[in-house]
Design a protein around this motif. Sequence first.
Motif, PDB file in Angstrom:
ATOM      1  N   GLU A 110       4.957   8.367   4.569  1.00 44.62           N
ATOM      2  CA  GLU A 110       4.799   6.992   4.071  1.00 44.62           C
ATOM      3  C   GLU A 110       6.143   6.280   3.970  1.00 44.62           C
ATOM      4  O   GLU A 110       6.259   5.104   4.286  1.00 44.62           O
ATOM      5  CB  GLU A 110       4.109   6.983   2.701  1.00 44.62           C
ATOM      6  CG  GLU A 110       2.654   7.370   2.726  1.00 44.62           C
ATOM      7  CD  GLU A 110       2.457   8.858   2.488  1.00 44.62           C
ATOM      8  OE1 GLU A 110       3.434   9.565   2.207  1.00 44.62           O
ATOM      9  OE2 GLU A 110       1.307   9.300   2.610  1.00 44.62           O
ATOM     10  N   SER A 158       8.746  11.827   3.026  1.00 40.84           N
ATOM     11  CA  SER A 158       7.318  11.662   3.294  1.00 40.84           C
ATOM     12  C   SER A 158       7.097  10.729   4.482  1.00 40.84           C
ATOM     13  O   SER A 158       7.942   9.907   4.835  1.00 40.84           O
ATOM     14  CB  SER A 158       6.603  11.119   2.060  1.00 40.84           C
ATOM     15  OG  SER A 158       7.025   9.803   1.806  1.00 40.84           O
ATOM     16  N   SER A 209       2.738   1.756  -3.396  1.00 32.13           N
ATOM     17  CA  SER A 209       1.876   2.137  -4.516  1.00 32.13           C
ATOM     18  C   SER A 209       1.444   3.601  -4.444  1.00 32.13           C
ATOM     19  O   SER A 209       0.738   4.080  -5.319  1.00 32.13           O
ATOM     20  CB  SER A 209       0.648   1.231  -4.580  1.00 32.13           C
ATOM     21  OG  SER A 209      -0.163   1.447  -3.450  1.00 32.13           O
ATOM     22  N   SER A 210       1.882   4.289  -3.410  1.00 33.25           N
ATOM     23  CA  SER A 210       1.553   5.704  -3.256  1.00 33.25           C
ATOM     24  C   SER A 210       2.226   6.511  -4.368  1.00 33.25           C
ATOM     25  O   SER A 210       3.415   6.335  -4.634  1.00 33.25           O
ATOM     26  CB  SER A 210       2.015   6.207  -1.893  1.00 33.25           C
ATOM     27  OG  SER A 210       1.795   7.580  -1.769  1.00 33.25           O
ATOM     28  N   ASN A 224       3.004   9.745  -4.542  1.00 35.22           N
ATOM     29  CA  ASN A 224       3.928  10.801  -4.131  1.00 35.22           C
ATOM     30  C   ASN A 224       4.860  10.317  -3.026  1.00 35.22           C
ATOM     31  O   ASN A 224       4.869  10.844  -1.929  1.00 35.22           O
ATOM     32  CB  ASN A 224       3.160  12.050  -3.689  1.00 35.22           C
ATOM     33  CG  ASN A 224       2.157  11.725  -2.596  1.00 35.22           C
ATOM     34  OD1 ASN A 224       1.993  10.566  -2.242  1.00 35.22           O
ATOM     35  ND2 ASN A 224       1.497  12.736  -2.067  1.00 35.22           N
ATOM     36  N   LEU A 225       5.667   9.329  -3.343  1.00 37.41           N
ATOM     37  CA  LEU A 225       6.569   8.737  -2.363  1.00 37.41           C
ATOM     38  C   LEU A 225       7.957   9.337  -2.528  1.00 37.41           C
ATOM     39  O   LEU A 225       8.594   9.191  -3.576  1.00 37.41           O
ATOM     40  CB  LEU A 225       6.611   7.212  -2.553  1.00 37.41           C
ATOM     41  CG  LEU A 225       7.353   6.409  -1.501  1.00 37.41           C
ATOM     42  CD1 LEU A 225       6.653   6.538  -0.156  1.00 37.41           C
ATOM     43  CD2 LEU A 225       7.413   4.955  -1.900  1.00 37.41           C
ATOM     44  N   LYS A 242       0.833  -1.205   0.000  1.00 35.36           N
ATOM     45  CA  LYS A 242       0.000   0.000   0.000  1.00 35.36           C
ATOM     46  C   LYS A 242       0.871   1.260   0.000  1.00 35.36           C
ATOM     47  O   LYS A 242       0.596   2.218  -0.722  1.00 35.36           O
ATOM     48  CB  LYS A 242      -0.913  -0.018   1.225  1.00 35.36           C
ATOM     49  CG  LYS A 242      -1.877   1.129   1.305  1.00 35.36           C
ATOM     50  CD  LYS A 242      -2.750   0.994   2.536  1.00 35.36           C
ATOM     51  CE  LYS A 242      -3.636   2.198   2.707  1.00 35.36           C
ATOM     52  NZ  LYS A 242      -4.416   2.128   3.940  1.00 35.36           N
ATOM     53  N   ILE A 243       1.927   1.253   0.783  1.00 40.08           N
ATOM     54  CA  ILE A 243       2.821   2.411   0.856  1.00 40.08           C
ATOM     55  C   ILE A 243       3.571   2.594  -0.460  1.00 40.08           C
ATOM     56  O   ILE A 243       3.687   3.711  -0.983  1.00 40.08           O
ATOM     57  CB  ILE A 243       3.802   2.266   2.034  1.00 40.08           C
ATOM     58  CG1 ILE A 243       3.051   2.405   3.353  1.00 40.08           C
ATOM     59  CG2 ILE A 243       4.926   3.297   1.944  1.00 40.08           C
ATOM     60  CD1 ILE A 243       3.872   2.049   4.573  1.00 40.08           C
TER      61      ILE A 243
END
Length: 111
Positions: A74, A72, A64-65, A67-68, A61-62
């Motif tokens: 995440e 950040s 696939s973010s 704006n990584l 899940k992280i």
Amino acid sequence: MAMLIASLLLALERTRGELAVFVITPWGFNIMLGAVFGMAIFLLGFIIGQNRVMIAMMGEKILSSPNLDENSAEFKEFKRLRRRLFLLTVPENIFTIIVLAAMINARYLPG
């Protein structure tokens, strides 16, 4: 898991007298000790497996973010999850060493 424990308890209840004689023999004691080790390995593997799956799902899940970046929240969470995953190997390795020591003590290692 509950059915396995229930059947074990039922078997123990039926053969209580037989087990009393069985456990006092060296062979029977080693069999019972092996059964306890086997259940502990099963439970440890089950718990650690569940944790690994949960960590993998959270990591997916992280990652696939969209704006990584390294600053950040995440990404910091992902680094924390990686550390947690690494720390899961500690109880696995300790328990493996205990089981190997028991096998060496019983002269059971294949070879």
